[in-house]
Design a protein around this motif. Structure first.
Motif, PDB file in Angstrom:
ATOM      1  N   TYR A 143       0.826  -1.215   0.000  1.00  0.00           N
ATOM      2  CA  TYR A 143       0.000   0.000   0.000  1.00  0.00           C
ATOM      3  C   TYR A 143       0.858   1.262   0.000  1.00  0.00           C
ATOM      4  O   TYR A 143       0.333   2.371   0.116  1.00  0.00           O
ATOM      5  CB  TYR A 143      -0.926   0.005   1.222  1.00  0.00           C
ATOM      6  CG  TYR A 143      -2.144  -0.881   1.055  1.00  0.00           C
ATOM      7  CD1 TYR A 143      -3.285  -0.393   0.430  1.00  0.00           C
ATOM      8  CD2 TYR A 143      -2.136  -2.185   1.522  1.00  0.00           C
ATOM      9  CE1 TYR A 143      -4.406  -1.201   0.269  1.00  0.00           C
ATOM     10  CE2 TYR A 143      -3.244  -2.995   1.371  1.00  0.00           C
ATOM     11  CZ  TYR A 143      -4.382  -2.503   0.744  1.00  0.00           C
ATOM     12  OH  TYR A 143      -5.475  -3.311   0.592  1.00  0.00           O
ATOM     13  N   ASN A 144       2.183   1.069  -0.104  1.00  0.00           N
ATOM     14  CA  ASN A 144       3.127   2.189  -0.150  1.00  0.00           C
ATOM     15  C   ASN A 144       2.959   3.102   1.066  1.00  0.00           C
ATOM     16  O   ASN A 144       2.942   4.337   0.950  1.00  0.00           O
ATOM     17  CB  ASN A 144       2.931   3.001  -1.437  1.00  0.00           C
ATOM     18  CG  ASN A 144       4.121   3.903  -1.731  1.00  0.00           C
ATOM     19  OD1 ASN A 144       5.256   3.594  -1.342  1.00  0.00           O
ATOM     20  ND2 ASN A 144       3.872   5.021  -2.406  1.00  0.00           N
ATOM     21  N   LEU A 145       2.836   2.483   2.233  1.00  0.00           N
ATOM     22  CA  LEU A 145       2.674   3.230   3.473  1.00  0.00           C
ATOM     23  C   LEU A 145       3.973   3.202   4.277  1.00  0.00           C
ATOM     24  O   LEU A 145       4.640   2.169   4.356  1.00  0.00           O
ATOM     25  CB  LEU A 145       1.563   2.622   4.336  1.00  0.00           C
ATOM     26  CG  LEU A 145       0.124   2.701   3.809  1.00  0.00           C
ATOM     27  CD1 LEU A 145      -0.800   1.892   4.714  1.00  0.00           C
ATOM     28  CD2 LEU A 145      -0.334   4.152   3.738  1.00  0.00           C
ATOM     29  N   SER A 146       4.324   4.334   4.873  1.00  0.00           N
ATOM     30  CA  SER A 146       5.467   4.373   5.775  1.00  0.00           C
ATOM     31  C   SER A 146       5.001   3.879   7.140  1.00  0.00           C
ATOM     32  O   SER A 146       3.794   3.737   7.394  1.00  0.00           O
ATOM     33  CB  SER A 146       6.003   5.793   5.900  1.00  0.00           C
ATOM     34  OG  SER A 146       5.040   6.622   6.541  1.00  0.00           O
ATOM     35  N   LEU A 147       5.943   3.621   8.030  1.00  0.00           N
ATOM     36  CA  LEU A 147       5.577   3.216   9.387  1.00  0.00           C
ATOM     37  C   LEU A 147       4.728   4.300  10.055  1.00  0.00           C
ATOM     38  O   LEU A 147       3.748   3.999  10.739  1.00  0.00           O
ATOM     39  CB  LEU A 147       6.839   2.939  10.215  1.00  0.00           C
ATOM     40  CG  LEU A 147       7.574   1.632   9.926  1.00  0.00           C
ATOM     41  CD1 LEU A 147       8.920   1.625  10.660  1.00  0.00           C
ATOM     42  CD2 LEU A 147       6.738   0.437  10.350  1.00  0.00           C
ATOM     43  N   SER A 148       5.091   5.528   9.852  1.00  0.00           N
ATOM     44  CA  SER A 148       4.364   6.643  10.456  1.00  0.00           C
ATOM     45  C   SER A 148       2.931   6.721   9.929  1.00  0.00           C
ATOM     46  O   SER A 148       1.982   6.965  10.690  1.00  0.00           O
ATOM     47  CB  SER A 148       5.084   7.966  10.187  1.00  0.00           C
ATOM     48  OG  SER A 148       6.363   7.971  10.786  1.00  0.00           O
ATOM     49  N   GLU A 149       2.771   6.526   8.634  1.00  0.00           N
ATOM     50  CA  GLU A 149       1.432   6.588   8.034  1.00  0.00           C
ATOM     51  C   GLU A 149       0.549   5.458   8.534  1.00  0.00           C
ATOM     52  O   GLU A 149      -0.636   5.667   8.835  1.00  0.00           O
ATOM     53  CB  GLU A 149       1.551   6.555   6.509  1.00  0.00           C
ATOM     54  CG  GLU A 149       2.140   7.827   5.915  1.00  0.00           C
ATOM     55  CD  GLU A 149       2.463   7.699   4.442  1.00  0.00           C
ATOM     56  OE1 GLU A 149       2.451   8.734   3.737  1.00  0.00           O
ATOM     57  OE2 GLU A 149       2.727   6.558   3.978  1.00  0.00           O
ATOM     58  N   LEU A 150       1.110   4.253   8.640  1.00  0.00           N
ATOM     59  CA  LEU A 150       0.330   3.124   9.139  1.00  0.00           C
ATOM     60  C   LEU A 150      -0.019   3.334  10.604  1.00  0.00           C
ATOM     61  O   LEU A 150      -1.129   2.999  11.043  1.00  0.00           O
ATOM     62  CB  LEU A 150       1.103   1.812   8.966  1.00  0.00           C
ATOM     63  CG  LEU A 150       0.392   0.543   9.447  1.00  0.00           C
ATOM     64  CD1 LEU A 150      -0.973   0.398   8.779  1.00  0.00           C
ATOM     65  CD2 LEU A 150       1.241  -0.694   9.173  1.00  0.00           C
ATOM     66  N   ALA A 151       0.913   3.909  11.360  1.00  0.00           N
ATOM     67  CA  ALA A 151       0.659   4.189  12.780  1.00  0.00           C
ATOM     68  C   ALA A 151      -0.494   5.176  12.924  1.00  0.00           C
ATOM     69  O   ALA A 151      -1.385   5.008  13.764  1.00  0.00           O
ATOM     70  CB  ALA A 151       1.921   4.746  13.442  1.00  0.00           C
ATOM     71  N   SER A 200      -3.864   3.429  11.887  1.00  0.00           N
ATOM     72  CA  SER A 200      -4.289   2.300  12.716  1.00  0.00           C
ATOM     73  C   SER A 200      -4.446   2.644  14.194  1.00  0.00           C
ATOM     74  O   SER A 200      -5.159   1.951  14.928  1.00  0.00           O
ATOM     75  CB  SER A 200      -3.291   1.145  12.587  1.00  0.00           C
ATOM     76  OG  SER A 200      -2.027   1.505  13.132  1.00  0.00           O
ATOM     77  N   GLY A 201      -3.753   3.707  14.626  1.00  0.00           N
ATOM     78  CA  GLY A 201      -3.787   4.031  16.045  1.00  0.00           C
ATOM     79  C   GLY A 201      -2.814   3.186  16.850  1.00  0.00           C
ATOM     80  O   GLY A 201      -2.811   3.217  18.079  1.00  0.00           O
ATOM     81  N   VAL A 202      -1.982   2.420  16.158  1.00  0.00           N
ATOM     82  CA  VAL A 202      -0.952   1.610  16.807  1.00  0.00           C
ATOM     83  C   VAL A 202       0.370   2.365  16.728  1.00  0.00           C
ATOM     84  O   VAL A 202       0.732   2.872  15.671  1.00  0.00           O
ATOM     85  CB  VAL A 202      -0.807   0.230  16.124  1.00  0.00           C
ATOM     86  CG1 VAL A 202       0.302  -0.585  16.787  1.00  0.00           C
ATOM     87  CG2 VAL A 202      -2.132  -0.523  16.173  1.00  0.00           C
ATOM     88  N   ALA A 203       1.075   2.455  17.833  1.00  0.00           N
ATOM     89  CA  ALA A 203       2.317   3.222  17.877  1.00  0.00           C
ATOM     90  C   ALA A 203       3.315   2.740  16.825  1.00  0.00           C
ATOM     91  O   ALA A 203       3.435   1.540  16.572  1.00  0.00           O
ATOM     92  CB  ALA A 203       2.943   3.132  19.264  1.00  0.00           C
ATOM     93  N   LYS A 204       4.025   3.704  16.233  1.00  0.00           N
ATOM     94  CA  LYS A 204       5.026   3.396  15.209  1.00  0.00           C
ATOM     95  C   LYS A 204       6.061   2.413  15.745  1.00  0.00           C
ATOM     96  O   LYS A 204       6.469   1.478  15.034  1.00  0.00           O
ATOM     97  CB  LYS A 204       5.702   4.691  14.758  1.00  0.00           C
ATOM     98  CG  LYS A 204       6.847   4.496  13.780  1.00  0.00           C
ATOM     99  CD  LYS A 204       7.482   5.840  13.428  1.00  0.00           C
ATOM    100  CE  LYS A 204       8.711   5.666  12.546  1.00  0.00           C
ATOM    101  NZ  LYS A 204       9.330   6.985  12.223  1.00  0.00           N
ATOM    102  N   SER A 205       6.484   2.603  16.977  1.00  0.00           N
ATOM    103  CA  SER A 205       7.501   1.725  17.564  1.00  0.00           C
ATOM    104  C   SER A 205       6.985   0.290  17.690  1.00  0.00           C
ATOM    105  O   SER A 205       7.743  -0.669  17.489  1.00  0.00           O
ATOM    106  CB  SER A 205       7.915   2.244  18.944  1.00  0.00           C
ATOM    107  OG  SER A 205       6.804   2.313  19.819  1.00  0.00           O
ATOM    108  N   ILE A 206       5.692   0.147  18.001  1.00  0.00           N
ATOM    109  CA  ILE A 206       5.100  -1.196  18.124  1.00  0.00           C
ATOM    110  C   ILE A 206       5.047  -1.888  16.769  1.00  0.00           C
ATOM    111  O   ILE A 206       5.375  -3.070  16.638  1.00  0.00           O
ATOM    112  CB  ILE A 206       3.685  -1.119  18.737  1.00  0.00           C
ATOM    113  CG1 ILE A 206       3.746  -0.578  20.164  1.00  0.00           C
ATOM    114  CG2 ILE A 206       3.024  -2.496  18.726  1.00  0.00           C
ATOM    115  CD1 ILE A 206       4.539  -1.437  21.119  1.00  0.00           C
ATOM    116  N   ILE A 207       4.631  -1.129  15.742  1.00  0.00           N
ATOM    117  CA  ILE A 207       4.569  -1.704  14.392  1.00  0.00           C
ATOM    118  C   ILE A 207       5.959  -2.149  13.953  1.00  0.00           C
ATOM    119  O   ILE A 207       6.131  -3.231  13.372  1.00  0.00           O
ATOM    120  CB  ILE A 207       3.991  -0.686  13.388  1.00  0.00           C
ATOM    121  CG1 ILE A 207       2.569  -0.303  13.780  1.00  0.00           C
ATOM    122  CG2 ILE A 207       4.013  -1.266  11.972  1.00  0.00           C
ATOM    123  CD1 ILE A 207       1.964   0.778  12.908  1.00  0.00           C
TER     124      ILE A 207
END
Length: 203
Positions: A32-40, A43-50
């Motif tokens: 989906y060409n998403l960065s960790l920050s964008e997915l965080a 989704s509401g899930v912390a970037k560090s957790i992802i």
């Protein structure tokens, strides 16, 4: 069932789950060409957790997986599928099926559930002799157990509540407190037991 037995099952399930979950999340995110920050953010899930999930350094709850699956617009089943999405059939022989016995030796629990789901779903084949008693410690808060009787008659006690069930009947009860299953009626009993852990209920 002792806490040590359940912890060992959870540990085994965590290893099985983390071995492929991280790769799947990363593959879908990149698709989906998403960065960790964008997915965080989505989704509401912390970037560090992802990041930890993708590196297989943590084992997320079902609630976390659900949030990620919603953000990636796929089903939880897709997220939990193997990385290459190939069909598969697994077979566990009778010899390889783990078996746990009650303290009185009269109750037998065969662990027939999938180790990949043991953190939120545990499935057992329960067989017991007359008067057998299976006493269990409290599970995770919010957990629920379902006992479907195939043969014989059982009695479940949770705190001061007691209920009986026979063939074709199912008992559902909170198992986040000490509970016991007793075989009554003077005949052997056979049932299936499914335990939904807290993560499954997303309480």
């Amino acid at each position: 069932m002792s806490g040590a037995d359940r912890r060992s099952e959870v540990d085994a399930g965590a290893v099985a789950l983390s071995g492929q979950l991280g790769k799947t999340i990363q593959r879908l995110r990149k698709a989906y060409n998403l960065s960790l920050s964008e997915l965080a953010e989505q989704s509401g899930v912390a970037k560090s957790i992802i990041s930890q999930i993708e590196r297989n350094e943590t084992n997320p709850t079902l609630a976390t997986i659900w949030r990620l699956s919603q953000a990636l617009d796929v089903s939880i089943e897709r997220v939990l599928a193997s990385a290459d999405d190939e069909p598969f059939i697994e077979k566990t022989t009778r010899v390889d099926t783990p078996v746990i016995f009650s303290e009185d030796g009269k109750c037998r629990l065969a662990v027939v559930g999938w180790l990949k789901t043991v953190e939120w779903l545990q499935w057992y084949d329960f067989q017991a002799e007359p008067d057998g008693v299976l006493e269990s410690e409290a599970h995770q808060r919010g957990s629920v157990e379902c006992l479907s009787v195939l043969e014989g008659e059982v009695e479940v006690k949770v705190a001061d509540a007691i209920e009986r069930a026979g063939p074709g009947e199912t008992l559902r009860y909170r198992c986040d407190r000490p509970h016991a299953i007793r075989v009554v009626g003077g005949k052997p009993a056979h049932a299936t037991m499914v335990c939904f852990m807290k993560a499954a209920l997303m309480e």
